[in-house]
Design an enzyme around this catalytic site. Structure first.
Site, PDB file in Angstrom:
ATOM      1  N   ASP A  40      64.796  91.440  60.282  1.00  0.00           N
ATOM      2  CA  ASP A  40      63.792  91.470  61.101  1.00  0.00           C
ATOM      3  C   ASP A  40      62.580  92.175  60.622  1.00  0.00           C
ATOM      4  OD1 ASP A  40      65.000  90.090  63.222  1.00  0.00           O
ATOM      5  OD2 ASP A  40      65.610  91.889  64.518  1.00  0.00           O
ATOM      6  N   LYS A  62      59.346  88.529  63.813  1.00  0.00           N
ATOM      7  CA  LYS A  62      58.073  88.584  64.443  1.00  0.00           C
ATOM      8  C   LYS A  62      58.133  89.492  64.981  1.00  0.00           C
ATOM      9  CE  LYS A  62      55.549  85.271  67.014  1.00  0.00           C
ATOM     10  NZ  LYS A  62      55.293  86.362  68.187  1.00  0.00           N
ATOM     11  N   MET A 175      57.603  98.178  73.570  1.00  0.00           N
ATOM     12  CA  MET A 175      57.057  97.009  73.802  1.00  0.00           C
ATOM     13  C   MET A 175      56.118  97.108  74.753  1.00  0.00           C
ATOM     14  SD  MET A 175      60.080  94.089  73.106  1.00  0.00           S
ATOM     15  CE  MET A 175      61.255  94.763  74.062  1.00  0.00           C
TER      16      MET A 175
HETATM   17  N1  SAH Z   1      66.311  97.156  69.010  1.00  0.00           N
HETATM   18  C1  SAH Z   1      65.194  98.057  68.716  1.00  0.00           C
HETATM   19  C2  SAH Z   1      64.145  97.629  69.537  1.00  0.00           C
HETATM   20  C3  SAH Z   1      63.712  96.427  69.411  1.00  0.00           C
HETATM   21  S1  SAH Z   1      62.274  96.140  70.545  1.00  0.00           S
HETATM   22  C4  SAH Z   1      65.696  99.455  68.922  1.00  0.00           C
HETATM   23  O1  SAH Z   1      66.559  99.584  69.299  1.00  0.00           O
HETATM   24  O2  SAH Z   1      64.948 100.429  68.378  1.00  0.00           O
HETATM   25  C5  SAH Z   1      60.776  96.509  69.623  1.00  0.00           C
HETATM   26  C6  SAH Z   1      60.065  97.648  69.954  1.00  0.00           C
HETATM   27  O3  SAH Z   1      60.970  98.998  69.718  1.00  0.00           O
HETATM   28  C7  SAH Z   1      58.714  98.008  69.690  1.00  0.00           C
HETATM   29  O4  SAH Z   1      57.755  97.235  70.224  1.00  0.00           O
HETATM   30  C8  SAH Z   1      58.501  99.558  69.986  1.00  0.00           C
HETATM   31  O5  SAH Z   1      58.517  99.720  71.084  1.00  0.00           O
HETATM   32  C9  SAH Z   1      59.927 100.070  69.362  1.00  0.00           C
HETATM   33  N2  SAH Z   1      59.882 100.460  68.141  1.00  0.00           N
HETATM   34  C10 SAH Z   1      60.919 100.211  67.138  1.00  0.00           C
HETATM   35  N3  SAH Z   1      60.842 100.772  65.969  1.00  0.00           N
HETATM   36  C11 SAH Z   1      59.912 101.568  66.193  1.00  0.00           C
HETATM   37  C12 SAH Z   1      59.107 102.580  65.325  1.00  0.00           C
HETATM   38  N4  SAH Z   1      59.394 103.016  64.177  1.00  0.00           N
HETATM   39  N5  SAH Z   1      58.061 103.265  65.960  1.00  0.00           N
HETATM   40  C13 SAH Z   1      57.781 103.076  67.134  1.00  0.00           C
HETATM   41  N6  SAH Z   1      58.336 102.289  67.717  1.00  0.00           N
HETATM   42  C14 SAH Z   1      59.430 101.378  67.556  1.00  0.00           C
END
Ligand code: SAH
Length: 257
Positions: A40, A62, A175
């Site tokens: 991803d 994406k 998000m």
């Molecule tokens: N499965 C992922 C989340 C996927 S949804 C998890 O457990 O982290 C994607 C969202 O995760 C982004 O829009 C943001 O809100 C958050 N996100 C993921 N990595 C991030 C990072 N390094 N810094 C800030 N927000 C992050």
């Protein structure tokens, strides 16, 4: 390529929040055993070094709101490579089961008779606030936290957002940057407009950015600082306890609260 003897299988691996050192040892071992890696946008590409050089590596990311057509495409690729190559590692940002559509991939693979397993990852829900030393629970300040998404399937704001705002829980919103002003407006219906908010972009990465404000000021603050996605939004008194300096200066400079 020994097509015949390789058992088709799928492992969902949580890549952690961004810092490549935040993957698990088990995740690295799984990558080392991969025949194909589908990764991803939010999974750090540096992690691909742990996969064998002979393994095929495909970017399927994406960033903003994955469409279902694209998800179907990914599901198909998983099945295709499981049968043609053997062990497919699906490397997903954070934890595969937190807003990751991981279970859809599991169900699809299973429906084709592919063996599946899951290696959890450190979710951004926990890791990104931690990177700024913002706890989600703290004695006498916050007894629980509520994890929410700002982007639902039909692009509406989740009803859970207002339910969470009615509680006293720390809110952790993923998000949510595209609907930030609307989200704050909804929260402001149930919580005081001075409720502290922190927004952390690119948490755990070298270009991590922090914005601190209140329900009524955060939108302008992050706009001024140029903070955008991907970011985690943290709402609750805990932000004030954790970042008193930033919070005081925000209140001092603020005219609109
Ligand atoms: N499965 C992922 C989340 C996927 S949804 C998890 O457990 O982290 C994607 C969202 O995760 C982004 O829009 C943001 O809100 C958050 N996100 C993921 N990595 C991030 C990072 N390094 N810094 C800030 N927000 C992050």
């Amino acid at each position: 390529m020994n097509h015949i003897i390789k058992t088709p299988r799928l492992t969902l691996v949580g890549a952690g929040p961004g810092d490549p050192d935040l993957i698990s040892v088990k995740g690295i071992k799984s990558l080392a055993d991969a025949d194909a890696v589908l990764y991803d946008a939010l999974a750090n590409e540096e992690l691909l070094q742990y996969a064998p050089s002979r393994a095929i590596k495909i970017f399927v990311g994406k960033r903003v709101g994955m469409h279902s057509a694209q998800q179907q495409e990914i599901n198909k690729l998983i099945v295709k490579y499981a049968f043609s190559h053997g062990h497919v590692v699906r490397l997903k940002g954070g934890d595969p089961f937190v807003f990751g559509r991981g279970f859809e991939e599991i169900e699809h693979a299973r429906s084709h008779g592919i063996t599946t397993s899951v290696i959890p990852g450190i979710t951004s829900v926990l890791a990104v606030p931690a990177s700024q030393q913002i706890p989600l629970t703290h004695r006498n300040v916050s007894e629980s936290f509520w994890v929410l998404t700002g982007t639902t399937k039909n692009h509406d704001i989740s009803r859970d957002l207002e339910l969470a705002a009615k509680s006293s829980a720390t809110m952790v919103i993923l998000m949510g940057m595209h609907k930030l002003s609307e989200i704050m407006e909804r929260i402001g219906k149930h919580r005081h407009k001075n409720t502290p908010v922190a927004i952390v972009q690119n948490g755990s990465l070298p270009d991590e950015k922090l914005g601190v404000g209140t329900v009524s000021t955060i939108f302008e603050i992050i706009r001024g600082k140029g903070i955008g996605s991907p970011a985690v939004i943290i709402v609750g008194e805990i932000v004030k306890s954790a970042r008193p300096e930033e919070f005081r200066s925000i209140i001092r400079n603020s005219v609109s609260i």
